[in-house]
Motif scaffolding. Structure first.
Motif, mmCIF file in Angstrom:
data_model
loop_
_atom_site.group_PDB
_atom_site.id
_atom_site.type_symbol
_atom_site.label_atom_id
_atom_site.label_comp_id
_atom_site.label_asym_id
_atom_site.label_seq_id
_atom_site.Cartn_x
_atom_site.Cartn_y
_atom_site.Cartn_z
ATOM 1 N N ARG A 72 43.760 38.085 32.075
ATOM 2 C CA ARG A 72 43.913 39.328 32.860
ATOM 3 C C ARG A 72 42.576 40.022 33.050
ATOM 4 N N ASP A 73 41.808 40.132 31.979
ATOM 5 C CA ASP A 73 40.521 40.830 32.062
ATOM 6 C C ASP A 73 39.588 40.159 33.067
ATOM 7 N N ARG A 74 39.532 38.824 32.998
ATOM 8 C CA ARG A 74 38.631 38.101 33.902
ATOM 9 C C ARG A 74 39.129 38.162 35.343
ATOM 10 N N LEU A 75 40.438 38.108 35.536
ATOM 11 C CA LEU A 75 41.010 38.187 36.884
ATOM 12 C C LEU A 75 40.785 39.570 37.501
ATOM 13 N N PHE A 117 34.656 31.232 29.338
ATOM 14 C CA PHE A 117 35.385 31.638 30.542
ATOM 15 C C PHE A 117 35.223 33.131 30.799
ATOM 16 N N ALA A 118 35.434 33.933 29.758
ATOM 17 C CA ALA A 118 35.403 35.384 29.916
ATOM 18 C C ALA A 118 34.035 35.892 30.336
ATOM 19 N N GLU A 119 32.971 35.224 29.874
ATOM 20 C CA GLU A 119 31.619 35.713 30.135
ATOM 21 C C GLU A 119 30.919 34.977 31.271
ATOM 22 N N ALA A 120 31.615 34.030 31.903
ATOM 23 C CA ALA A 120 30.982 33.229 32.951
ATOM 24 C C ALA A 120 30.615 34.084 34.155
ATOM 25 N N ASP A 121 29.424 33.855 34.694
ATOM 26 C CA ASP A 121 29.000 34.525 35.922
ATOM 27 C C ASP A 121 29.478 33.781 37.166
ATOM 28 N N ARG A 147 38.252 41.494 36.899
ATOM 29 C CA ARG A 147 36.852 41.496 37.321
ATOM 30 C C ARG A 147 36.692 40.776 38.659
ATOM 31 N N ALA A 148 37.451 39.697 38.832
ATOM 32 C CA ALA A 148 37.359 38.931 40.074
ATOM 33 C C ALA A 148 37.873 39.740 41.264
ATOM 34 N N VAL A 149 38.905 40.545 41.042
ATOM 35 C CA VAL A 149 39.405 41.410 42.125
ATOM 36 C C VAL A 149 38.350 42.460 42.470
ATOM 37 N N LEU A 150 37.787 43.100 41.458
ATOM 38 C CA LEU A 150 36.776 44.128 41.685
ATOM 39 C C LEU A 150 35.528 43.555 42.358
ATOM 40 N N ALA A 151 35.215 42.299 42.059
ATOM 41 C CA ALA A 151 34.034 41.658 42.643
ATOM 42 C C ALA A 151 34.296 41.115 44.046
ATOM 43 N N GLY A 152 35.539 41.236 44.511
ATOM 44 C CA GLY A 152 35.866 40.733 45.836
ATOM 45 C C GLY A 152 36.076 39.233 45.902
ATOM 46 N N GLU A 153 36.239 38.587 44.745
ATOM 47 C CA GLU A 153 36.492 37.143 44.727
ATOM 48 C C GLU A 153 37.957 36.828 44.980
ATOM 49 N N LEU A 154 38.829 37.722 44.525
ATOM 50 C CA LEU A 154 40.263 37.608 44.793
ATOM 51 C C LEU A 154 40.683 38.746 45.712
ATOM 52 N N ARG A 155 41.728 38.510 46.485
ATOM 53 C CA ARG A 155 42.197 39.543 47.413
ATOM 54 C C ARG A 155 42.663 40.773 46.634
ATOM 55 N N GLN A 156 42.473 41.933 47.212
ATOM 56 C CA GLN A 156 42.793 43.190 46.538
ATOM 57 C C GLN A 156 44.263 43.286 46.145
ATOM 58 N N GLU A 157 45.135 42.655 46.913
ATOM 59 C CA GLU A 157 46.569 42.739 46.622
ATOM 60 C C GLU A 157 47.013 41.731 45.564
ATOM 61 N N ALA A 158 46.076 40.949 45.019
ATOM 62 C CA ALA A 158 46.423 39.944 44.011
ATOM 63 C C ALA A 158 47.078 40.610 42.806
ATOM 64 N N ASN A 159 48.180 40.029 42.333
ATOM 65 C CA ASN A 159 48.883 40.548 41.161
ATOM 66 C C ASN A 159 48.292 39.887 39.914
ATOM 67 N N VAL A 160 47.449 40.627 39.218
ATOM 68 C CA VAL A 160 46.707 40.072 38.089
ATOM 69 C C VAL A 160 47.645 39.629 36.972
ATOM 70 N N GLU A 161 48.676 40.423 36.697
ATOM 71 C CA GLU A 161 49.618 40.078 35.628
ATOM 72 C C GLU A 161 50.328 38.765 35.928
ATOM 73 N N ASP A 162 50.817 38.616 37.157
ATOM 74 C CA ASP A 162 51.512 37.384 37.533
ATOM 75 C C ASP A 162 50.572 36.186 37.497
#
Length: 201
Positions: A139-142, A76-80, A144-159
């Protein structure tokens, strides 16, 4: 006639057998006598090589984490793949671990989280340690997803990490209560539906 030397025990084999027994019966319902029968070792040898029931449970839990969940988590952590695809693979992997072709029910690690309330503090601490490792992986993978534009910038990674971790626990609990695989797979898909994706799913 001289007696032969006793056969050395294989720790991996003992951990596998102890893991299967703890997984089937749970920590509380498993006795040291049960472990003697399952492993085929005499009680003195079991104590001498692996310690008490608590010690063996701790070692079996770490064995499970290293052998099964570390592999799943590493994938999961290393998936492209995009975050929704990677999370789907992770959650369906938990479903497979919970409803595999064995007599065991649920994910052993997640079952342990549910059961360890009231158990010795070192077992609770170990369960919490592994839970935090799970949430950190998420958290780490999420992030990365925010930085990659896969999740919205306002996404709360901790939650989101807490939510997904909770869904993993829920899958194990539902499996323990008898939910079948299609039900668990639908549950996983419904959990994914709440992801704040920055693109169309």
């Amino acid at each position: 006639m001289a007696r032969g030397r006793p056969r050395k025990c294989d720790p991996e084999d003992v951990f596998d057998k102890a893991l299967t027994l703890f997984w089937k019966k749970g920590y509380a319902a498993t006795s040291m006598n049960d472990l003697v029968v399952e492993t085929g070792m005499a009680k003195p040898g079991l104590y001498a090589n692996f310690g008490s029931k608590d010690d063996l449970f701790t070692k079996a839990l770490r064995h499970y984490f290293d052998r099964f969940l570390s592999t799943l988590g590493k994938e999961f952590a290393e998936a492209d793949a995009p975050i929704d695809v990677a999370l789907r693979t992770l959650l369906l992997g938990i479903v497979r671990a919970s409803k595999g072709d064995t007599l065991c029910v649920g994910c052993f690690l997640l079952n342990t989280v549910v059961e360890t309330t009231g158990t010795p503090s070192e077992l609770r601490d170990l369960s919490r340690e592994m839970g935090e490792r799970r949430r950190k992986m998420l958290r780490d993978r999420l992030r990365r997803a925010v930085l990659a534009g896969e999740l919205r910038q306002e996404a709360n990674v901790e939650d989101l990490a807490q939510f997904i971790s909770g869904q993993m626990l829920a899958i194990a609990a539902m499996a323990s209560e008898g939910a079948d695989r299609p039900t668990l797979e639908r549950f996983a898909e419904n959990a994914l539906a709440v992801l704040p994706l920055a693109r169309a799913a």
